[in-house]
Design a protein around this motif. Structure first.
Motif, mmCIF file in Angstrom:
data_model
loop_
_atom_site.group_PDB
_atom_site.id
_atom_site.type_symbol
_atom_site.label_atom_id
_atom_site.label_comp_id
_atom_site.label_asym_id
_atom_site.label_seq_id
_atom_site.Cartn_x
_atom_site.Cartn_y
_atom_site.Cartn_z
ATOM 1 N N ALA A 132 0.837 -1.197 0.000
ATOM 2 C CA ALA A 132 0.000 0.000 0.000
ATOM 3 C C ALA A 132 0.872 1.248 0.000
ATOM 4 N N LEU A 133 0.449 2.254 -0.745
ATOM 5 C CA LEU A 133 1.103 3.551 -0.672
ATOM 6 C C LEU A 133 0.806 4.181 0.687
ATOM 7 N N THR A 134 1.652 5.101 1.091
ATOM 8 C CA THR A 134 1.544 5.662 2.442
ATOM 9 C C THR A 134 0.662 6.900 2.500
ATOM 10 N N PHE A 135 -0.047 7.205 1.421
ATOM 11 C CA PHE A 135 -0.853 8.424 1.373
ATOM 12 C C PHE A 135 -2.173 8.125 0.679
ATOM 13 N N ALA A 136 -3.104 9.070 0.789
ATOM 14 C CA ALA A 136 -4.439 8.873 0.226
ATOM 15 C C ALA A 136 -4.652 9.617 -1.082
ATOM 16 N N HIS A 137 -3.680 10.402 -1.529
ATOM 17 C CA HIS A 137 -3.876 11.198 -2.737
ATOM 18 C C HIS A 137 -4.030 10.301 -3.961
ATOM 19 N N GLN A 138 -4.884 10.731 -4.869
ATOM 20 C CA GLN A 138 -5.168 9.998 -6.101
ATOM 21 C C GLN A 138 -4.329 10.549 -7.241
ATOM 22 N N GLY A 139 -3.924 9.670 -8.165
ATOM 23 C CA GLY A 139 -3.265 10.117 -9.367
ATOM 24 C C GLY A 139 -4.207 10.922 -10.240
ATOM 25 N N PRO A 140 -3.692 11.407 -11.361
ATOM 26 C CA PRO A 140 -2.372 11.141 -11.932
ATOM 27 C C PRO A 140 -1.253 11.899 -11.218
ATOM 28 N N PHE A 141 -0.043 11.324 -11.322
ATOM 29 C CA PHE A 141 1.156 11.931 -10.768
ATOM 30 C C PHE A 141 2.147 12.201 -11.896
ATOM 31 N N VAL A 142 3.024 13.190 -11.687
ATOM 32 C CA VAL A 142 4.165 13.408 -12.573
ATOM 33 C C VAL A 142 5.391 13.663 -11.710
ATOM 34 N N SER A 143 6.557 13.438 -12.290
ATOM 35 C CA SER A 143 7.818 13.702 -11.592
ATOM 36 C C SER A 143 8.290 15.113 -11.915
ATOM 37 N N THR A 144 8.738 15.827 -10.900
ATOM 38 C CA THR A 144 9.209 17.195 -11.076
ATOM 39 C C THR A 144 10.719 17.216 -11.328
ATOM 40 N N ALA A 145 11.227 18.380 -11.687
ATOM 41 C CA ALA A 145 12.642 18.501 -12.051
ATOM 42 C C ALA A 145 13.570 18.124 -10.910
ATOM 43 N N ASP A 146 13.136 18.353 -9.674
ATOM 44 C CA ASP A 146 13.982 18.042 -8.520
ATOM 45 C C ASP A 146 13.800 16.610 -8.025
ATOM 46 N N ASP A 173 9.545 13.271 -0.557
ATOM 47 C CA ASP A 173 10.006 12.110 0.207
ATOM 48 C C ASP A 173 9.161 10.872 -0.093
ATOM 49 N N GLU A 174 8.894 10.650 -1.375
ATOM 50 C CA GLU A 174 8.172 9.462 -1.840
ATOM 51 C C GLU A 174 6.760 9.362 -1.275
ATOM 52 N N GLY A 175 6.142 10.513 -1.047
ATOM 53 C CA GLY A 175 4.752 10.533 -0.631
ATOM 54 C C GLY A 175 4.520 10.490 0.859
ATOM 55 N N ARG A 176 5.580 10.498 1.657
ATOM 56 C CA ARG A 176 5.376 10.452 3.111
ATOM 57 C C ARG A 176 4.790 11.760 3.626
ATOM 58 N N THR A 177 5.244 12.884 3.084
ATOM 59 C CA THR A 177 4.686 14.185 3.453
ATOM 60 C C THR A 177 4.426 14.985 2.177
ATOM 61 N N TRP A 178 3.488 15.925 2.282
ATOM 62 C CA TRP A 178 3.079 16.710 1.115
ATOM 63 C C TRP A 178 2.930 18.179 1.494
ATOM 64 N N THR A 179 3.234 19.048 0.556
ATOM 65 C CA THR A 179 2.925 20.468 0.684
ATOM 66 C C THR A 179 1.947 20.826 -0.424
ATOM 67 N N ASN A 180 1.157 21.865 -0.208
ATOM 68 C CA ASN A 180 0.189 22.224 -1.243
ATOM 69 C C ASN A 180 0.218 23.711 -1.531
ATOM 70 N N THR A 181 -0.135 24.034 -2.753
ATOM 71 C CA THR A 181 -0.271 25.414 -3.204
ATOM 72 C C THR A 181 -1.571 25.527 -3.987
ATOM 73 N N PRO A 182 -2.187 26.703 -4.013
ATOM 74 C CA PRO A 182 -3.476 26.834 -4.704
ATOM 75 C C PRO A 182 -3.334 26.719 -6.214
ATOM 76 N N LEU A 183 -4.349 26.127 -6.828
ATOM 77 C CA LEU A 183 -4.389 26.048 -8.287
ATOM 78 C C LEU A 183 -4.931 27.325 -8.913
ATOM 79 N N GLN A 189 -12.356 5.070 -8.173
ATOM 80 C CA GLN A 189 -13.370 4.267 -7.506
ATOM 81 C C GLN A 189 -12.705 3.111 -6.769
ATOM 82 N N GLY A 190 -13.000 2.996 -5.495
ATOM 83 C CA GLY A 190 -12.470 1.897 -4.702
ATOM 84 C C GLY A 190 -11.295 2.253 -3.826
ATOM 85 N N GLY A 191 -10.746 3.465 -3.996
ATOM 86 C CA GLY A 191 -9.696 3.928 -3.092
ATOM 87 C C GLY A 191 -8.399 3.151 -3.158
ATOM 88 N N LEU A 192 -8.089 2.529 -4.293
ATOM 89 C CA LEU A 192 -6.841 1.773 -4.411
ATOM 90 C C LEU A 192 -5.649 2.720 -4.386
#
Length: 577
Positions: A26-40, A56-66, A331-334
């Motif tokens: 199981a991944l350690t977070f609840a966020h849903q894809g899609p994901f992309v890799s950033t330059a860093d 840190d591979e999804g252990r912690t997240w920061t957010n900014t407004p869209l 759907q299903g929270g995988l």
């Protein structure tokens, strides 16, 4: 009489987690894809209002407004995300803040225009890996039910797979292309396979990949039992729309190019234990093509959810590093990850449906009609109540004795065989929709309810009395509300029903039947769960409508059954004290 409108905490109704491939985790977070890799080297995704980044591979997240004006935009759960080779991030989605449709849905009705169904398609760009975002760009207004595929060709062109409602009252795929990294877009071909007239019909929910020869390959969901395909050289003009050999239920696929050069395909094939199913989304399959989509490997089931109403569908595939796949579903929270090298080591066993068990003595029996009975992929309230009771430490079993189309006349006849002989501790009764119906669709049209109001109450009184004589507790429930749909208007939209009123399908009789049941419950001093009365507040709390809580204007969907379950658990706990 007691009315139960208090709700339990959501934790008691936690969803059953999917079963993962033996080598997955199981991944350690609840966020849903899609994901992309950033330059860093970080990970980026978006949700309804924000961009989320992890270093840190999804252990912690920061957010900014869209959005600079967040009230104007809400990103749909079905969305696409791309980071171009030039470092521009492009998101594509439907704007739920502009969603609009005729009251009562009314899809396909003669006096409604398809243009009244609005769910616009938007894109939005970021040039700093999601820290800031440009003003969203609207591509189209018509209802778009799903977006989840966005790629960059070797030429630099961006290709987006969209879809729209069309005048034939189904969905068709619409292709979009951009040659300036998403600043502007050209509209391409519309792909319509020509079948269906309902709100989930059509050739839709497409996924696209570029092959090594520079051609584009598109796979589409249909109701044919197979995925359909088309090809293109430029992303705008498409040819060869036809059925593939890939069996699929009615749900979307997703393709992705892997670091090893293969193309991966995630989709819901018919489950192994029910190969003729056209709708079950309980298994998520993964296959690979090493010959540019000419053929596919034997599918591997990477996740499954076999509980009643279980789903693992609308998948997103992200290769975090070569060979490591992150798979999430809407759907299903995988939320899982697995290495491609490990997929051959073990498998999820083929599901064997358990034999239908007789109710255990001293348990709970849900006694009702089709709004109680098992209903396809919907997780009905009987199942939800049993799970919730187990989660709070109760040993009470729950048996579903709902039978579609039942009136209280039929229910009274089967009470002894289906309910009382099993010596239940609690019996929950819910009838009324079928009793109160006036079958104006018959020839000649009926003019009276199937069961008169007086007979309805007499039958209820007799069933309550007989059940209490055996020593069981009785809980009665009012019905869910009814709302017009195009099909229901076709059948019942004539006098004495009021087809122009929002509640015109229930105001003729069902309202009176529910009120009579309330009075009977008060007279006999039995607990009443007032489902009908609870719907408006519950819909408002969940920012939805009563119409949306019903699958077809008559039967509750998942949210409707969640409401009933939450109300019932409180009533049951009180009854058995």
């Amino acid at each position: 009489m007691k009315r139960f409108l208090l709700l339990l905490s959501a934790s008691a109704f936690a969803a059953d987690a999917p079963t993962l491939h033996p080598k997955a985790s199981a991944l350690t977070f609840a966020h849903q894809g899609p994901f992309v890799s950033t330059a860093d080297g970080g990970v980026l995704c978006v949700d309804a209002k924000t961009a989320l980044r992890s270093a840190d591979e999804g252990r912690t997240w920061t957010n900014t407004p869209l959005f600079a004006e967040p009230a104007k935009f809400t990103v749909s759960s079905e969305r696409a995300l791309l980071r171009t080779r030039e470092g521009v991030v492009i998101s594509a989605w439907m704007n739920l803040a502009e969603r609009s449709q005729p009251k009562g849905w009314r899809w396909g009705e003669k006096d409604v225009s398809w243009k009244e169904f609005i769910l616009p398609t938007y894109t939005c760009r970021s040039t700093d890996d999601g820290k800031t975002w440009e003003t969203p760009l609207k591509l189209s207004d018509p209802w778009c039910g799903c977006i989840h595929s966005l790629i960059q060709m070797k030429s630099g062109r961006i290709v987006l797979v969209g879809q729209e409602i069309i005048p034939q009252w189904r969905h068709a795929t619409v292709m979009w292309a951009s040659d300036d990294l998403g600043k502007t877009w050209q509209r391409g071909d519309m792909l319509d396979y020509g079948v269906g007239t309902h709100d989930h019909a059509g050739s839709l929910e497409g996924t696209v990949i570029e092959r090594k020869d520079g051609s584009l390959y598109l796979l589409l969901r249909t109701e044919s039992g197979f995925l359909w395909e088309a090809t293109s050289r430029d992303g705008l003009k498409w040819d060869g729309l036809k059925q593939t050999a890939i069996q699929s239920v009615t749900c979307c696929p997703q393709m992705s190019r892997l670091a090893d050069g293969r193309i991966a395909l995630l989709w819901n094939a018919p489950p192994r234990h029910d190969p003729k199913s056209g709708s079950s989304r309980v298994e998520l399959s993964l296959a690979f093509s090493d010959d540019e989509t000419a053929s596919w490997s034997k599918p591997v089931i990477v996740a499954a959810n076999y509980v009643p109403g279980g789903r693992v569908s609308y998948p997103y595939l992200y290769e975090r590093k070569p060979g490591e796949l992150w798979i999430t579903t809407m759907q299903g929270g995988l939320r899982m990850k697995v290495n491609t090298a490990d997929l051959g080591a073990g498998e999820i066993p083929v599901f064997v449906p358990p034999p239908k068990a007789l109710p255990k003595p001293g348990g709970i029996i849900m006694f009702g009609d089709s709004t109680t009975a098992p209903r396809g992929a919907v997780k009905v309230y009987a199942t939800r109540v049993e799970t919730a009771l187990q989660n709070i430490g109760s040993s009470l079993s729950v048996h579903n004795a709902g039978i579609p189309s039942n009136t209280t006349v039929q229910a009274r006849k089967r009470l002894q065989e289906d309910v009382l002989r099993h010596k239940p501790r609690v019996v929950v009764m819910q009838f009324g929709i079928n009793d109160s119906a006036v079958d104006v669709w018959k020839k000649p049209p009926a003019t009276e309810p199937r069961v008169s109001l007086s007979a309805f109450i007499d039958n209820y009184r007799a069933m309550i009395t007989e059940t209490q004589k055996q020593g069981a507790k009785v809980i009665v429930m009012t019905t869910n509300p009814l709302r017009w749909t195009s099909k229901l208007r076709e059948l019942y939209g004539k006098p004495p029903y009021n087809a122009d009123a929002e509640d015109g399908f229930e105001s003729l009789n069902l309202t009176r039947y529910n009120e009579a049941l309330r009075k009977l419950a008060a007279e006999l001093k039995v607990p009443l769960v007032d489902v009908h009365a609870a719907y408006p507040a519950f819909a408002a709390k969940h920012k939805t409508t009563i119409d949306a809580m019903l699958t077809d204007g008559m039967h509750p969907g998942d949210l409707g059954h969640q409401l009933v379950a939450e109300l019932l658990v409180s009533a049951i706990r009180d009854a058995v004290r």
